[in-house]
Design a protein around this motif. Structure first.
Motif, mmCIF file in Angstrom:
data_model
loop_
_atom_site.group_PDB
_atom_site.id
_atom_site.type_symbol
_atom_site.label_atom_id
_atom_site.label_comp_id
_atom_site.label_asym_id
_atom_site.label_seq_id
_atom_site.Cartn_x
_atom_site.Cartn_y
_atom_site.Cartn_z
ATOM 1 N N ASN A 43 32.963 4.473 3.271
ATOM 2 C CA ASN A 43 34.406 5.486 3.563
ATOM 3 C C ASN A 43 34.937 5.658 2.526
ATOM 4 O O ASN A 43 35.478 6.772 1.931
ATOM 5 C CB ASN A 43 35.209 4.558 4.401
ATOM 6 C CG ASN A 43 34.658 4.394 6.107
ATOM 7 O OD1 ASN A 43 33.425 5.171 6.949
ATOM 8 N ND2 ASN A 43 34.786 3.435 6.673
ATOM 9 N N VAL A 44 35.410 4.569 1.483
ATOM 10 C CA VAL A 44 36.320 5.412 0.068
ATOM 11 C C VAL A 44 35.269 6.332 -0.833
ATOM 12 O O VAL A 44 36.353 6.726 -1.378
ATOM 13 C CB VAL A 44 37.043 3.926 -0.453
ATOM 14 C CG1 VAL A 44 34.926 3.156 -1.079
ATOM 15 C CG2 VAL A 44 37.562 3.843 -1.519
ATOM 16 N N PHE A 45 34.278 6.110 -0.742
ATOM 17 C CA PHE A 45 33.842 6.983 -1.613
ATOM 18 C C PHE A 45 33.722 8.170 -1.398
ATOM 19 O O PHE A 45 33.892 9.735 -1.672
ATOM 20 C CB PHE A 45 32.050 6.781 -1.361
ATOM 21 C CG PHE A 45 31.409 5.755 -2.451
ATOM 22 C CD1 PHE A 45 32.540 5.005 -3.236
ATOM 23 C CD2 PHE A 45 30.171 6.020 -3.319
ATOM 24 C CE1 PHE A 45 32.192 4.028 -4.628
ATOM 25 C CE2 PHE A 45 29.672 5.123 -4.030
ATOM 26 C CZ PHE A 45 30.252 4.275 -4.389
ATOM 27 N N ARG A 46 33.564 8.539 0.363
ATOM 28 C CA ARG A 46 33.792 9.935 1.479
ATOM 29 C C ARG A 46 35.298 10.769 0.613
ATOM 30 O O ARG A 46 35.256 11.770 0.245
ATOM 31 C CB ARG A 46 34.113 9.778 2.226
ATOM 32 C CG ARG A 46 34.118 11.235 3.163
ATOM 33 C CD ARG A 46 34.762 10.328 4.497
ATOM 34 N NE ARG A 46 35.864 10.108 4.761
ATOM 35 C CZ ARG A 46 35.835 9.312 5.403
ATOM 36 N NH1 ARG A 46 35.325 8.228 5.418
ATOM 37 N NH2 ARG A 46 37.399 8.266 5.289
ATOM 38 N N VAL A 47 36.366 9.566 0.354
ATOM 39 C CA VAL A 47 37.370 9.953 0.532
ATOM 40 C C VAL A 47 37.130 10.647 -1.483
ATOM 41 O O VAL A 47 38.035 11.562 -1.956
ATOM 42 C CB VAL A 47 39.405 8.819 0.306
ATOM 43 C CG1 VAL A 47 40.100 9.022 -0.419
ATOM 44 C CG2 VAL A 47 39.018 8.303 2.058
ATOM 45 N N TRP A 48 37.271 9.361 -2.271
ATOM 46 C CA TRP A 48 37.182 9.479 -3.580
ATOM 47 C C TRP A 48 36.483 10.760 -3.772
ATOM 48 O O TRP A 48 37.152 11.942 -4.956
ATOM 49 C CB TRP A 48 36.534 8.509 -4.534
ATOM 50 C CG TRP A 48 36.462 7.916 -5.745
ATOM 51 C CD1 TRP A 48 36.730 9.428 -6.602
ATOM 52 C CD2 TRP A 48 36.380 7.679 -6.369
ATOM 53 N NE1 TRP A 48 36.808 8.536 -7.731
ATOM 54 C CE2 TRP A 48 36.629 7.644 -8.006
ATOM 55 C CE3 TRP A 48 35.425 5.805 -5.939
ATOM 56 C CZ2 TRP A 48 36.286 6.608 -8.678
ATOM 57 C CZ3 TRP A 48 35.316 5.020 -7.135
ATOM 58 C CH2 TRP A 48 35.763 5.269 -8.474
#
Length: 418
Positions: A402-407
């Protein structure tokens, strides 16, 4: 026959967590024993990239008296105190803790915010040059994946409090080039950027005019906007201004702490999800449980008075023994189950794609819940989530996807804007 049944269950569980073709065997983890469940959770934690949105090791080193001119805290080995070090991280499966470059609000008034940020960045970099076989800097998901394959713990950096930007937008690119990949816009007090959830002056009524430009420049440069610590008005202003998803690097659900503006309300979480952002759950007891939050205030007052009456400090053995006993009897810590309740609540609101871990280890003192006292204990939370019906794919999303997607969305926008 009983022994064969246990082996069969473990075999299905192993298949469920190791299947590589994107499918997952149906597995009722609630039928496993605690020992079996922990074995599966630990294996999953150690074989999945795990990102934590907020670990306060740099400021812990500063408070401990470590500076660039002195021997640095040896977190390559197990440390006395604190919540983070290399051995415990390996035990818990933590691969990429965002190192918090924390700037207390007083530096907004006394000056020196940028200098402090620079010094904490240098201290973080020094960990990777002192123990290059154990730690590596990471400026994006690709470096985290490379370090993971090499067995290293990545140390990405986020700046907690935008005060070091001062009144100069050029400092945003400066800090990007220094390795900062998110900026928490405010901390304990309103600043030049916007209003803080901990302040009551409502200086700007949300983002300032300068703050609007800060968010736009962060989008252009490629730094994630972090809305932990901001007031509700500031949050909604950010949602209007940002052209990319944002994060809450270490916040929890206000549903469980009514009136605590530092956490996110349900409508805010829905708005964050509409923006495709991520809330990374803070493990601190006062963030996850209202009863503990209220009891902690009363216990703190009692302990301060008791220490004064007995002419003791918190570090005295007699005081430590008394404090432990008093807290256990009068304000017992919440448990890892309470942290999982926050996941359940937010998944019920917005689904599985908007959650991550944002422990606030080394930043919330002795308020951490039973079963999540340090970085070695993430498998306890993963086991609880598995028991509640979350799948391997769900856990992977919480850990890093999830955080990789935002990043990556922030990176892509910055490249397109260049």
């Amino acid at each position: 026959m009983k022994h064969f049944t246990v082996i069969l269950l473990l075999g299905f569980a192993f298949l469920a967590i190791s299947c590589g073709n994107g499918t997952e065997e149906s597995m009722d983890y609630s039928q496993l024993s605690e020992e079996e469940l922990m074995e599966i959770a630990t294996d999953l934690a150690k074989n999945t990239i795990m990102v934590d949105g907020h670990v306060d090791l740099p400021y812990r080193m500063k408070v401990g008296g470590f500076t660039l001119q002195r021997e640095i805290l040896n977190v390559a080995e197990r440390t006395e105190g604190g919540n983070f070090d290399f051995p415990r991280s390996k035990e818990g499966g933590l691969d990429a803790p965002f190192m918090s470059i924390y700037i207390p609000s007083r530096y907004q008034e006394m000056g020196g915010a940028k200098a402090l940020a620079d010094s904490l960045i240098l201290m973080t970099e020094r960990l990777t040059t002192t123990w290059p076989d154990k730690f590596g800097l990471a400026y994006g998901p690709d470096e985290i994946e490379e370090n993971f394959e090499a067995g290293k713990i990545s140390l990405p950096m986020g700046m907690e409090n935008g005060a070091p930007i001062e009144d100069n937008l050029d400092n945003i690119r400066y800090f990007y080039e220094r390795g900062i990949r998110y900026i928490t816009l405010t901390h304990g007090k309103d600043n030049l950027i916007g209003d803080s959830s901990y302040d009551t002056t409502y200086t700007h009524g949300g983002l300032s005019e300068f703050g609007v430009e800060v968010v736009k420049e962060m989008n252009r440069v490629g730094i994630m906007v972090d809305i932990s610590h901001v007031s509700d008005d500031t949050f909604y202003d950010v949602m209007e201004v940002s052209q990319v998803p944002v994060i809450a690097s270490h916040s929890s659900a206000r549903h469980f702490t009514p009136g605590f503006e530092r956490n996110m309300g349900d409508e805010m979480i829905k708005k964050l999800a509409e923006n495709d952002g991520v809330i990374m759950i803070n493990f601190g007891g006062s963030f996850i449980d209202q009863d503990f939050r209220e009891g902690n205030d009363a216990a703190r007052e009692h302990i301060i008075n008791w220490l004064a009456e007995n002419e003791l400090s918190r570090n005295d053995p007699e005081a430590q023994e008394y404090i432990s006993a008093y807290v256990a009897e009068n304000n017992p810590f919440p448990s890892v189950q309470r942290v999982a309740d926050h996941f359940d609540h937010i998944v019920g609101l917005v689904g599985i794609d908007h959650l991550g871990f944002g422990s606030d280890f080394d930043g919330v003192g002795d308020t951490l819940p039973t079963g999540l006292k340090d970085v070695s204990m993430y498998p306890n939370l993963i086991a609880e989530l598995l028991k509640r019906g979350y799948s391997k794919e769900d856990i992977e999303k919480f850990c890093y996807k999830n955080v990789f997607r935002v990043w990556k969305a922030v990176e892509d926008f910055a490249k397109a804007s260049a």
